[in-house]
Design a protein around this motif. Structure first.
Motif, PDB file in Angstrom:
ATOM      1  N   ARG A 183       0.823  -1.212   0.000  1.00 40.44           N
ATOM      2  CA  ARG A 183       0.000   0.000   0.000  1.00 40.44           C
ATOM      3  C   ARG A 183       0.857   1.263   0.000  1.00 40.44           C
ATOM      4  O   ARG A 183       0.583   2.225  -0.722  1.00 40.44           O
ATOM      5  CB  ARG A 183      -0.922  -0.002   1.226  1.00 40.44           C
ATOM      6  CG  ARG A 183      -1.987   1.078   1.185  1.00 40.44           C
ATOM      7  CD  ARG A 183      -2.766   1.068   2.493  1.00 40.44           C
ATOM      8  NE  ARG A 183      -4.065   1.691   2.374  1.00 40.44           N
ATOM      9  CZ  ARG A 183      -4.288   2.990   2.527  1.00 40.44           C
ATOM     10  NH1 ARG A 183      -3.286   3.795   2.772  1.00 40.44           N
ATOM     11  NH2 ARG A 183      -5.511   3.480   2.427  1.00 40.44           N
ATOM     12  N   LEU A 194       2.145   6.999  -6.373  1.00 38.58           N
ATOM     13  CA  LEU A 194       1.132   7.925  -6.911  1.00 38.58           C
ATOM     14  C   LEU A 194       1.536   9.372  -6.656  1.00 38.58           C
ATOM     15  O   LEU A 194       1.585  10.188  -7.582  1.00 38.58           O
ATOM     16  CB  LEU A 194      -0.237   7.634  -6.279  1.00 38.58           C
ATOM     17  CG  LEU A 194      -1.335   8.670  -6.556  1.00 38.58           C
ATOM     18  CD1 LEU A 194      -1.768   8.630  -8.020  1.00 38.58           C
ATOM     19  CD2 LEU A 194      -2.546   8.468  -5.651  1.00 38.58           C
ATOM     20  N   ALA A 239     -12.555   4.776   0.231  1.00 42.29           N
ATOM     21  CA  ALA A 239     -11.645   4.288  -0.804  1.00 42.29           C
ATOM     22  C   ALA A 239     -12.210   4.562  -2.197  1.00 42.29           C
ATOM     23  O   ALA A 239     -11.480   4.949  -3.113  1.00 42.29           O
ATOM     24  CB  ALA A 239     -11.385   2.802  -0.607  1.00 42.29           C
ATOM     25  N   VAL A 288      -4.533  12.623 -11.747  1.00 49.20           N
ATOM     26  CA  VAL A 288      -3.967  11.753 -12.780  1.00 49.20           C
ATOM     27  C   VAL A 288      -4.337  12.318 -14.149  1.00 49.20           C
ATOM     28  O   VAL A 288      -3.488  12.487 -15.020  1.00 49.20           O
ATOM     29  CB  VAL A 288      -4.493  10.309 -12.626  1.00 49.20           C
ATOM     30  CG1 VAL A 288      -4.121   9.466 -13.837  1.00 49.20           C
ATOM     31  CG2 VAL A 288      -3.944   9.691 -11.341  1.00 49.20           C
TER      32      VAL A 288
HETATM   33  C1  HEM Z   1      -4.707   5.763 -11.293  1.00 46.04           C
HETATM   34  C2  HEM Z   1      -5.330   4.863 -10.640  1.00 46.04           C
HETATM   35  C3  HEM Z   1      -5.319   4.769  -9.136  1.00 46.04           C
HETATM   36  C4  HEM Z   1      -5.275   5.773  -8.208  1.00 46.04           C
HETATM   37  C5  HEM Z   1      -5.253   7.276  -8.471  1.00 46.04           C
HETATM   38  C6  HEM Z   1      -5.264   5.162  -6.901  1.00 46.04           C
HETATM   39  C7  HEM Z   1      -5.214   5.851  -5.693  1.00 46.04           C
HETATM   40  C8  HEM Z   1      -5.235   5.300  -4.433  1.00 46.04           C
HETATM   41  C9  HEM Z   1      -5.315   6.037  -3.202  1.00 46.04           C
HETATM   42  C10 HEM Z   1      -5.383   7.554  -3.098  1.00 46.04           C
HETATM   43  C11 HEM Z   1      -5.324   5.154  -2.165  1.00 46.04           C
HETATM   44  C12 HEM Z   1      -5.484   5.487  -0.705  1.00 46.04           C
HETATM   45  C13 HEM Z   1      -6.980   5.379  -0.494  1.00 46.04           C
HETATM   46  C14 HEM Z   1      -7.593   5.972   0.694  1.00 46.04           C
HETATM   47  O1  HEM Z   1      -6.949   6.209   1.729  1.00 46.04           O
HETATM   48  O2  HEM Z   1      -8.821   6.174   0.642  1.00 46.04           O
HETATM   49  C15 HEM Z   1      -5.293   3.832  -2.759  1.00 46.04           C
HETATM   50  C16 HEM Z   1      -5.359   2.657  -2.056  1.00 46.04           C
HETATM   51  C17 HEM Z   1      -5.610   1.436  -2.649  1.00 46.04           C
HETATM   52  N1  HEM Z   1      -5.684   1.171  -4.010  1.00 46.04           N
HETATM   53 FE1  HEM Z   1      -5.465   2.465  -5.507  1.00 46.04          FE
HETATM   54  N2  HEM Z   1      -5.310   3.801  -7.039  1.00 46.04           N
HETATM   55  C18 HEM Z   1      -5.359   3.517  -8.399  1.00 46.04           C
HETATM   56  C19 HEM Z   1      -5.467   2.285  -8.978  1.00 46.04           C
HETATM   57  C20 HEM Z   1      -5.698   1.130  -8.285  1.00 46.04           C
HETATM   58  C21 HEM Z   1      -5.982  -0.148  -8.874  1.00 46.04           C
HETATM   59  C22 HEM Z   1      -6.015  -0.435 -10.367  1.00 46.04           C
HETATM   60  C23 HEM Z   1      -6.205  -1.005  -7.845  1.00 46.04           C
HETATM   61  C24 HEM Z   1      -6.563  -2.475  -7.801  1.00 46.04           C
HETATM   62  C25 HEM Z   1      -6.977  -3.231  -8.667  1.00 46.04           C
HETATM   63  C26 HEM Z   1      -6.052  -0.292  -6.606  1.00 46.04           C
HETATM   64  C27 HEM Z   1      -6.206  -0.829  -5.336  1.00 46.04           C
HETATM   65  C28 HEM Z   1      -6.024  -0.161  -4.151  1.00 46.04           C
HETATM   66  C29 HEM Z   1      -6.168  -0.768  -2.846  1.00 46.04           C
HETATM   67  C30 HEM Z   1      -6.564  -2.211  -2.560  1.00 46.04           C
HETATM   68  C31 HEM Z   1      -5.891   0.230  -1.910  1.00 46.04           C
HETATM   69  C32 HEM Z   1      -5.877   0.086  -0.386  1.00 46.04           C
HETATM   70  C33 HEM Z   1      -7.225   0.368   0.185  1.00 46.04           C
HETATM   71  C34 HEM Z   1      -7.194   0.123   1.667  1.00 46.04           C
HETATM   72  O3  HEM Z   1      -6.600   0.881   2.415  1.00 46.04           O
HETATM   73  O4  HEM Z   1      -7.766  -0.867   2.126  1.00 46.04           O
HETATM   74  N3  HEM Z   1      -5.745   1.025  -6.910  1.00 46.04           N
HETATM   75  N4  HEM Z   1      -5.227   3.948  -4.138  1.00 46.04           N
END
Ligand code: HEM
Ligand code: HEM
Ligand code: FE2
Lengths: 465, 143
Positions: free
Chosen positions: A50, A57, A338, A350
């Protein structure tokens, strides 16, 4: 490209795209760990993946912002950068510091990394998004100062446009609020209170100024609409951003030990935060409809309109969904958060970086204004693949979040967290599938840089009045 | 936008509005700081609690868990873990008992090999957090 020194932007854009790939690979790993709990355990535990995902990012978006600034500032200021050499040097410093930090996360247990980097001297690690070792944080400040010097001096000694001034205010704000990452008291309430001065005042404050100015720049260039009109819009949008967004910080001060009156201040002001995002959508479509010419780079215009729409949906609509205190009482810290975090970050930051890359890259690669038709068609395919899969990621997480909220927090017989997670597994599987499609979209995006490179540019007849 | 509304007016709203609301935010921050002592349980921040917070940070517990609703959403909320697990003993026993290679097929928490003193510090920290006045959040014991 009108100024030689704009060329440094290319380095920054290439690094941004490279790190973007890393971010998404780790996203897909995280998504799998959600459903196959022990996947890669104990080699890469969830928290490590994570950190890699979120820090990559942030870092690639910063590369994107810096690249965008190095490209647009000379053109707006009508002069070369004060020091292209410094820009190249800082590129390598930032890239190497970033790479070492990510390798540190992956190769050393986190507590070992804290030890090695002397976290005890000035403890700043181990808070969400601010996991970087203190020494990396200091490095970020140094790079930011050198960058601001370079950009600032260029702006102040050249033609002063509103686009440049707003961008500069946004970038200075970014650096200033980052300084709060060095404040980490033992008192958890104070720690959390000022943590949001980095996170919230970034994404719902100063970053929106950066977003607005880049969008305004690309719209001026691609639509040919009078600069005066665009600049007036820009001022109104960012005025609304800060008028609502600063006090809007209060939507994070409901349940962390802060006074109850924040439930009112936070709800009322953050409920108005969608307004500037809505105005941005109206603005972008208005300018494109009133265009005085058809720009041959259709992909860039598509990204610009996409940014406006998706930022409004992700930040405006999905933000509003859970921002009122009585709703947030139940949704706080669930998959709803999320869902919103994903669509907002993708739609606003992005996409604006990809807009700028789409606009500038053809010139940086020696073309006059646009890529070949074949390349643009592929790029537009990648736009739709990534954007539609992000919509689905958001919808699946929202579904998961509604069920989680109900089963764990709202029903008469609340169930334990782990029990609920198992019940909503199906949504996580669907999110994972959408995530793989996102990754495919990203690969198509990269492929678009390599097809049709020998074919002629798209040329359109001018419809200039 | 209409012609009567000029760019200079828009600019003034931006500068004036931003400065005004930032100052208002600072005023609210000063007022909040003044009320913190009644709510933030600072009287119970002992040396052990401070050590527990450092351990919490240096092992990145926030990368899987939420604490008062902020963090990651992969593992249970821990702001009220002290109450849910029945006190310090419950917390220490849980952390201590994590298998090194995880639980097959289940989301797993690492075995951190803490000393007794460290375990007590973490438990003291989570006890301190559970006594912060959070306006009755979370809604129930499940977090
Ligand atoms: C450009 C695309 C993406 C962006 C901008 C992004 C952004 C983020 C951000 C900001 C977080 C922190 C979330 C929070 O605290 O609410 C996060 C967590 C996460 N992201 Fe992404 N993400 C992207 C693509 C993906 C993809 C393609 C996947 C999975 C297939 C993914 C899976 C996850 C997971 C599982 C977490 C952890 C959530 C948790 O804390 O339980 N992300 N992402
Ligand atoms: C582009 C702009 C935005 C971005 C990138 C963004 C991103 C995020 C992220 C990543 C989080 C999770 C933080 C954490 O890990 O604890 C979050 C939380 C939140 N956001 Fe946004 N956001 C944006 C705009 C907005 C807007 C305009 C609103 C309100 C209308 C809003 C309302 C909220 C609320 C209420 C939370 C707290 C959720 C909770 O209680 O768990 N956001 N945002
Ligand atoms: Fe916020």
């Amino acid at each position: 490209m009108q100024y030689k020194s704009q060329a440094v932007a290319k380095l920054y854009f290439i690094a941004a795209i490279g790190l973007f790939v890393g971010q998404i690979l780790f996203g897909v790993i995280l998504g799998l760990q959600y459903v196959i709990g022990d996947f890669l355990f104990p080699e890469i535990p969830f928290n490590v993946a994570r950190m890699v995902h979120t820090n990559l990012l942030i870092v690639w978006l910063l590369f994107g912002f810096m690249g965008a600034a190095y490209y647009l500032v000379p053109e707006e200021a009508e002069r070369e950068l004060v020091s292209p050499g410094l820009a190249v040097l800082m590129f390598w410093v930032f890239l190497i510091a970033g790479a070492l930090t990510i390798l540190g996360y992956l190769l050393v247990p986190y507590s070992g990394l804290a030890q090695m980097t002397g976290n005890d001297l000035l403890p700043t690690m181990g808070r969400e998004f601010l996991e970087q070792p203190t020494i990396t944080k200091i490095g970020i400040v140094v790079v930011a100062l050198a960058f601001l010097y370079n950009i600032g001096m260029t702006i102040l000694s050249g033609r002063k446009t509103v686009v440049n001034l707003v961008l500069l205010i946004g970038l200075v704000g970014l650096a200033v609020f980052f300084l709060f990452s060095f404040y980490n008291p033992d008192n958890l309430v104070k720690d959390k209170y000022y943590w949001w001065w980095v996170v919230h005042l970034w994404v719902e404050g100063v970053w929106e100024l950066i977003l607005g100015s880049i969008l305004a720049f690309v719209l001026i260039k691609t639509t040919g609409v009078d600069r005066e009109v665009i600049e007036k819009w820009l001022y109104v949008i960012i005025a609304m951003t800060l008028i609502t967004g600063i006090i809007g910080t209060g939507h994070h001060y409901y349940w962390i030990g802060t006074p109850d009156y924040w439930q009112w201040w936070g709800s009322v002001f953050s409920a108005m935060e969608p307004i500037p995002f809505f105005m941005m959508t109206v603005f972008a479509f208005n300018m494109v409809n009133r265009r005085r010419r058809n720009h041959p780079n259709k992909a860039a215009v598509l990204w610009a309109l996409g940014t406006a729409v998706m930022a409004f949906l992700g930040a405006g609509v999905w933000g509003f969904l859970h921002t009122l205190a009585p709703v947030n009482y139940y949704t706080h810290g669930t998959q709803i958060t999320a869902a919103h975090g994903h669509m907002a970050f993708y739609g606003a930051y992005v996409m604006i970086v990809l807009t700028m890359i789409s606009y500038a890259m053809p010139m940086l690669r020696g073309r006059k204004a646009a890529s070949s038709n074949r390349s643009q068609v592929l790029e537009m395919w990648s736009f739709w693949l990534m954007t539609v899969s992000m919509v689905f990621i958001t919808l699946f997480l929202t579904g998961a979040g509604i069920l989680q909220t109900y089963l764990q927090r709202y029903s008469d017989t609340p169930l334990p967290f782990m029990v609920v997670q198992e019940k909503i597994e199906l949504f996580y599987w669907m999110r994972e599938v959408a995530g793989v499609v996102f990754l495919i979209g990203l690969l198509v995006y990269i492929a678009s840089f390599f097809v049709g490179t020998k074919e002629p540019e798209v040329v359109l007849e001018q419809t200039d009045a | 936008m209409s012609q009567a509304f000029t760019k200079a007016m828009a600019r003034n709203i931006f500068y004036g509005g931003s400065v005004f609301f930032f100052l208002l935010f600072l005023a609210l921050t000063f007022d909040s700081e003044a009320t913190f002592p009644e709510r933030d349980n600072r009287q119970n921040i002992t040396e052990s609690v401070a050590m527990g917070k450092r351990l919490w940070e240096e092992n990145n517990c926030i990368g899987c868990h939420t604490l008062l609703g902020e963090g990651a959403y992969f593992a249970p909320e821990l702001g009220n873990a002290y109450k849910r697990l029945g006190g310090r003993e419950g917390i220490m026993a849980f952390i201590m008992s994590r298998p090194k290679d995880g639980v097959p097929g289940r989301r797993s928490m690492p075995q951190f090999n803490f000393t007794q003193e460290e375990l007590e510090a973490l438990a003291d920290f989570l006890k301190y957090v559970s006594e912060i006045n959070t306006a009755d959040w979370p809604p129930n014991i499940q977090g």
